[in-house]
Design an enzyme around this catalytic site. Sequence first.
Site, PDB file in Angstrom:
ATOM      1  N   GLY A  37      -2.738   1.497  -8.613  1.00 48.14           N
ATOM      2  CA  GLY A  37      -2.711   0.278  -9.422  1.00 48.14           C
ATOM      3  C   GLY A  37      -1.468  -0.582  -9.253  1.00 48.14           C
ATOM      4  CG  ASN A 132     -11.854  -5.641  -2.323  1.00 44.14           C
ATOM      5  OD1 ASN A 132     -11.311  -4.840  -3.090  1.00 44.14           O
ATOM      6  ND2 ASN A 132     -12.037  -5.375  -1.037  1.00 44.14           N
ATOM      7  CG  HIS A 134      -9.580  -4.710   3.297  1.00 47.96           C
ATOM      8  ND1 HIS A 134     -10.130  -3.479   2.995  1.00 47.96           N
ATOM      9  CD2 HIS A 134      -9.367  -4.712   4.632  1.00 47.96           C
ATOM     10  CE1 HIS A 134     -10.241  -2.766   4.107  1.00 47.96           C
ATOM     11  NE2 HIS A 134      -9.788  -3.491   5.106  1.00 47.96           N
ATOM     12  CD  GLU A 204      -2.497  -4.635  -0.151  1.00 46.84           C
ATOM     13  OE1 GLU A 204      -3.278  -4.585  -1.113  1.00 46.84           O
ATOM     14  OE2 GLU A 204      -2.297  -3.667   0.601  1.00 46.84           O
TER      15      GLU A 204
HETATM   16  C1  GRF Z   1      -4.338  -1.698  -1.533  1.00 45.12           C
HETATM   17  O1  GRF Z   1      -3.840  -1.492  -0.238  1.00 45.12           O
HETATM   18  C2  GRF Z   1      -5.543  -2.602  -1.517  1.00 45.12           C
HETATM   19  O2  GRF Z   1      -5.496  -3.569  -0.509  1.00 45.12           O
HETATM   20  C3  GRF Z   1      -6.666  -1.645  -1.227  1.00 45.12           C
HETATM   21  O3  GRF Z   1      -6.330  -0.475  -1.941  1.00 45.12           O
HETATM   22  C4  GRF Z   1      -4.913  -0.418  -2.109  1.00 45.12           C
HETATM   23  C5  GRF Z   1      -4.651  -0.299  -3.573  1.00 45.12           C
HETATM   24  O4  GRF Z   1      -3.295  -0.080  -3.851  1.00 45.12           O
HETATM   25  N1  GRF Z   1      -7.960  -2.171  -1.575  1.00 45.12           N
HETATM   26  P1  GRF Z   1      -2.803  -0.122  -5.360  1.00 45.12           P
HETATM   27  O5  GRF Z   1      -3.709   0.832  -6.149  1.00 45.12           O
HETATM   28  O6  GRF Z   1      -2.941  -1.528  -5.839  1.00 45.12           O
HETATM   29  O7  GRF Z   1      -1.397   0.366  -5.351  1.00 45.12           O
END
Ligand code: GRF
Length: 222
Positions: A37, A132, A134, A204
């Site tokens: 998360g 989503n 990714h 991200e």
């Molecule tokens: C991230 O790398 C996201 O892109 C993928 O799953 C991972 C989740 O990481 N879908 P977190 O739980 O937000 O730390």
Amino acid sequence: MRGERLGLRGLQPHLALVRGHGKSPGMKLAFFASHRGSNMQAVMDACKEGRLQTEPCVVISNNSDAEALQRAEREGFPHYHLSTKTHPEPEQLDVAILQALERHKAEWVILAGYMRKLGPKTLAHYRGRILNIHPALLPKYGGKGMYGTHVHEAVIAAGEKETGVTIHLVDDEYDHGAIVAQCRVPVRDEDTPTTLAERVLACEHRFLVETLQRIQTGELKP
Ligand code: GRF
């Protein structure tokens, strides 16, 4: 249900915080996360610090041990464990998820590390408002089995010089809906899947906040 007990109690301190900043609350976000998360946390932090005018309203996980649920508890947001353990029939689960979203008036759904597909009722209700994130440049390195370290291993094995982050609309196939935004991340010669994952994850966190802000202001229309 642990989250049920929190109910609105968890929501109020946050609303007070938003009011305290003198800003009107922005779009209401529901988060789905199966494990850590950290992306959800990045958005919550940006909201708290006034860098993002959105309002997390509920967190749902299929995993009762998910760190994401502990984060939600800590931050004072309503949270639910909803899975085939709580609702063995897929249709029941779909309905329970949709009810939780509606109860907390979610306007957008953010899948941030959610390892399950949403059911048809939830997908239909929120179509065009489910995103989503990714950790690669889709359509490459996506689909079933392409998650976590598998993605970064495949990118390195293919000799790619760059990878990135994709935020896309969700449909009923994994990593498949229309791409909303992408950002690029270099792959270095000395990268291992671990070092690459770290660099992509840092991107991200920034990029999810930035993209939500662009959606909130209407600059980006998914
Ligand atoms: C991230 O790398 C996201 O892109 C993928 O799953 C991972 C989740 O990481 N879908 P977190 O739980 O937000 O730390």
